[in-house]
Design a protein around this motif. Sequence first.
Motif, PDB file in Angstrom:
ATOM      1  N   ARG A 527       0.847  -1.198   0.000  1.00 50.84           N
ATOM      2  CA  ARG A 527       0.000   0.000   0.000  1.00 50.84           C
ATOM      3  C   ARG A 527       0.883   1.248   0.000  1.00 50.84           C
ATOM      4  N   ILE A 528       0.587   2.160  -0.910  1.00 59.47           N
ATOM      5  CA  ILE A 528       1.305   3.443  -0.920  1.00 59.47           C
ATOM      6  C   ILE A 528       0.311   4.511  -0.495  1.00 59.47           C
ATOM      7  N   THR A 529       0.588   5.174   0.633  1.00 59.53           N
ATOM      8  CA  THR A 529      -0.313   6.208   1.114  1.00 59.53           C
ATOM      9  C   THR A 529       0.260   7.581   0.776  1.00 59.53           C
ATOM     10  N   VAL A 530      -0.565   8.386   0.112  1.00 62.74           N
ATOM     11  CA  VAL A 530      -0.133   9.727  -0.273  1.00 62.74           C
ATOM     12  C   VAL A 530      -0.972  10.728   0.501  1.00 62.74           C
ATOM     13  N   GLY A 531      -0.310  11.589   1.334  1.00 60.77           N
ATOM     14  CA  GLY A 531      -1.042  12.554   2.154  1.00 60.77           C
ATOM     15  C   GLY A 531      -0.420  13.939   2.081  1.00 60.77           C
ATOM     16  N   GLU A 539       7.413  13.120   0.300  1.00 62.54           N
ATOM     17  CA  GLU A 539       7.460  11.715   0.728  1.00 62.54           C
ATOM     18  C   GLU A 539       6.093  11.027   0.659  1.00 62.54           C
ATOM     19  N   VAL A 540       6.139   9.725   0.519  1.00 64.95           N
ATOM     20  CA  VAL A 540       4.911   8.911   0.668  1.00 64.95           C
ATOM     21  C   VAL A 540       5.212   7.798   1.665  1.00 64.95           C
ATOM     22  N   GLU A 541       4.139   7.141   2.131  1.00 66.30           N
ATOM     23  CA  GLU A 541       4.336   6.025   3.064  1.00 66.30           C
ATOM     24  C   GLU A 541       4.052   4.712   2.359  1.00 66.30           C
ATOM     25  N   VAL A 542       4.924   3.751   2.606  1.00 64.29           N
ATOM     26  CA  VAL A 542       4.713   2.421   2.018  1.00 64.29           C
ATOM     27  C   VAL A 542       4.547   1.412   3.147  1.00 64.29           C
ATOM     28  N   LYS A 543       3.489   0.614   3.049  1.00 65.49           N
ATOM     29  CA  LYS A 543       3.256  -0.413   4.078  1.00 65.49           C
ATOM     30  C   LYS A 543       2.927  -1.738   3.403  1.00 65.49           C
ATOM     31  N   LEU A 544       3.538  -2.793   3.930  1.00 66.18           N
ATOM     32  CA  LEU A 544       3.198  -4.129   3.435  1.00 66.18           C
ATOM     33  C   LEU A 544       2.027  -4.665   4.240  1.00 66.18           C
ATOM     34  N   ARG A 545       1.152  -5.369   3.576  1.00 68.30           N
ATOM     35  CA  ARG A 545      -0.042  -5.895   4.251  1.00 68.30           C
ATOM     36  C   ARG A 545       0.339  -6.839   5.391  1.00 68.30           C
ATOM     37  N   GLU A 547       3.023  -6.707   7.265  1.00 60.51           N
ATOM     38  CA  GLU A 547       3.912  -6.130   8.275  1.00 60.51           C
ATOM     39  C   GLU A 547       3.207  -4.983   8.995  1.00 60.51           C
ATOM     40  N   LYS A 548       3.664  -4.681  10.198  1.00 62.64           N
ATOM     41  CA  LYS A 548       3.015  -3.633  10.997  1.00 62.64           C
ATOM     42  C   LYS A 548       3.506  -2.230  10.633  1.00 62.64           C
ATOM     43  N   GLU A 549       4.842  -2.095  10.488  1.00 62.91           N
ATOM     44  CA  GLU A 549       5.402  -0.749  10.358  1.00 62.91           C
ATOM     45  C   GLU A 549       5.316  -0.199   8.925  1.00 62.91           C
ATOM     46  N   THR A 550       5.297   1.122   8.853  1.00 65.80           N
ATOM     47  CA  THR A 550       5.298   1.787   7.543  1.00 65.80           C
ATOM     48  C   THR A 550       6.683   2.360   7.281  1.00 65.80           C
ATOM     49  N   LYS A 551       7.016   2.479   6.001  1.00 61.54           N
ATOM     50  CA  LYS A 551       8.302   3.074   5.634  1.00 61.54           C
ATOM     51  C   LYS A 551       8.024   4.384   4.888  1.00 61.54           C
ATOM     52  N   THR A 552       8.887   5.387   5.133  1.00 58.12           N
ATOM     53  CA  THR A 552       8.747   6.645   4.404  1.00 58.12           C
ATOM     54  C   THR A 552       9.682   6.601   3.209  1.00 58.12           C
ATOM     55  N   VAL A 553       9.149   6.920   2.050  1.00 60.02           N
ATOM     56  CA  VAL A 553       9.947   6.814   0.824  1.00 60.02           C
ATOM     57  C   VAL A 553       9.817   8.124   0.044  1.00 60.02           C
TER      58      VAL A 553
END
Length: 581
Positions: A527-531, A539-545, A547-553
Amino acid sequence: MKFSEFFIPTYREIPSEAEIVSHQLMLRAGMIRKLTSGIYTILPIGLKCIRKIEGIIREEMNRAGAIELLMPAVQPAELWKESGRWDYYGRELLRFKDRHGHEACLGPTHEEIITDLVRNEIHSYRQLPVNFYQIQTKFRDETRPRFGMMRCREFIMKDAYSFDTDEDGANHSYEKMKRAYYRIFKRCGLDFRAVEADSGTIGGSYSHEFMVLSDTGEDQIVACSSCNYAANLEKAEIKTEETTPAPDIQLAPIEEIATPNAKTIEEVTTFLGIPPNRLVKTLIVRSDEETVAVLIRGDHELNEIKLKNFLDAKEIELADEKTVMDITNAPVGFAGPVGLKVRIVADMAVKNMVNFVTGGNKKDLHLKNVNLERDFHVDRFGDLRFITPEDKCPRCGKEIRFLRGIEVGHIFKLGTKYSEAMKAVFLDEEGNERPCIMGCYGIGVGRCLSAAIEQNNDEDGIILPVSIAPFEVIVLPLQIHDPSVSKAAKTIYEELNKEGIDVIFDDRDERPGVKFKDADLIGIPVRITVGVRGIKKGEVEVKLRNEKETKTVPVDRCSSFIKETLNNLYHEVSPINPELL
Ligand code: ATP
Ligand code: MG
């Protein structure tokens, strides 16, 4: 794909019609809808998953040298009469007549059709070996359709049929399919075991089932804790070592004991104050035309499939009350081997017993201190019962474990059962006519999807392996009306699309909570979250379904980061070296 232009009817409530989690989630995620008992419409995202599974199957079948064709769903009765299965198959076969009164059925499997094709088209050893497969809709009028796509009446199956000139060739074809199956199920991200199995109504001599391990599985599996022996419970072999009785054990004189109204194992053992393993059950069984007495130790269960194979019978069933009365002179519950006039077979465990209790062939009577040979004769001993936790692995003697599984695939060595009955013959090098040696190989496509969901989910929904998820990536803009957000999200979406990534853009005017919930429920792996806040910093946030934590990319690295992430995810489901299995 834009979410708003697609069709994903999700909902939050747990549907009451669904007992197991995969069925609930497939309904809630908008993958399937029920039309009527055991018959489903597969909705767009369900179909996307199904097509991905089919894609994996196709690649691996082609890699293994199988050739795709497509056979009809409607099959003429004549072919089923030729193979002998028209009368044998039972009520799972949906039969009907067409307007000319010709009998037909909806194909539950295609041995007859492929054998007919091969006998018409293949005549020489030069055209063999050959393996044909199809991915096609089957119909089986199951007694208890349930669990959604897990056990339905209409379902998609991959079925393959191999034809060889000799045993060695047939074994080679079988092994090739077995390896292809390992690769297929591994690539679908399933945790599975291949287990030895009985061949059932398809017939034949040897088979393996591919079982996805799951507590909700309908099948019981026995697996060794040490070596790689694994079998279906029905098939699990038991190696009973013959023991010699301790020297101080004397054969005691046989005694009659009155056991008023004590018929069941429990009643008799309670009445006599002995453990069930001191008792021998005598089961009167009809085996085709013959009546046979079968002896099993009191704490063991008769395995009818083993018995049927042991007696080489077409059909076996427990004798009715009248037959039991005729044979034993007593009502059901008092049968014993002493003085019986029918053939007696016994499970191996009985061979190691001395001074045991049996029925007395008279109402309310049992016998104590019964012994083999002195009091009666057993025609043949064999492995006739279900394995128990006390038994050891038949291969290496170590502890065994009982597991539950979902059968997603089944491979059979058929031998010449169909080729002989239907005359699918070829001319060998010497010009002799010989029947083809066949194998058949099935995979339940929809059941694979159900099994994958059954194995991979959490309280938020489905967690599909990347290889069979409806989309690889979702781009989720939080504030769709903010121009910077929607522009960045759209750019990322278009870039990924251009890279050939299967991405969905959640362009809906919905609250973020709703979008997050849907993405999790459907089980999109990345999931790529754009806010607004992130975009200000580029930056956007990337989260794997899973996994718990999100990564900033950083936005400008997003595309390459996603490609790398997907590579890693695919690597997790890449096939292991089949030689190691
Ligand atoms: P089961 O014991 O579960 O009824 P089967 O032994 O009858 O299965 P096969 O004839 O070997 O099944 O069919 C091949 C594959 O087709 C199975 O391994 C399973 O994955 C799938 N399959 C069989 N019956 C159904 C069904 N009713 N619904 C969905 N998939 C099925
Ligand atoms: Mg079945």
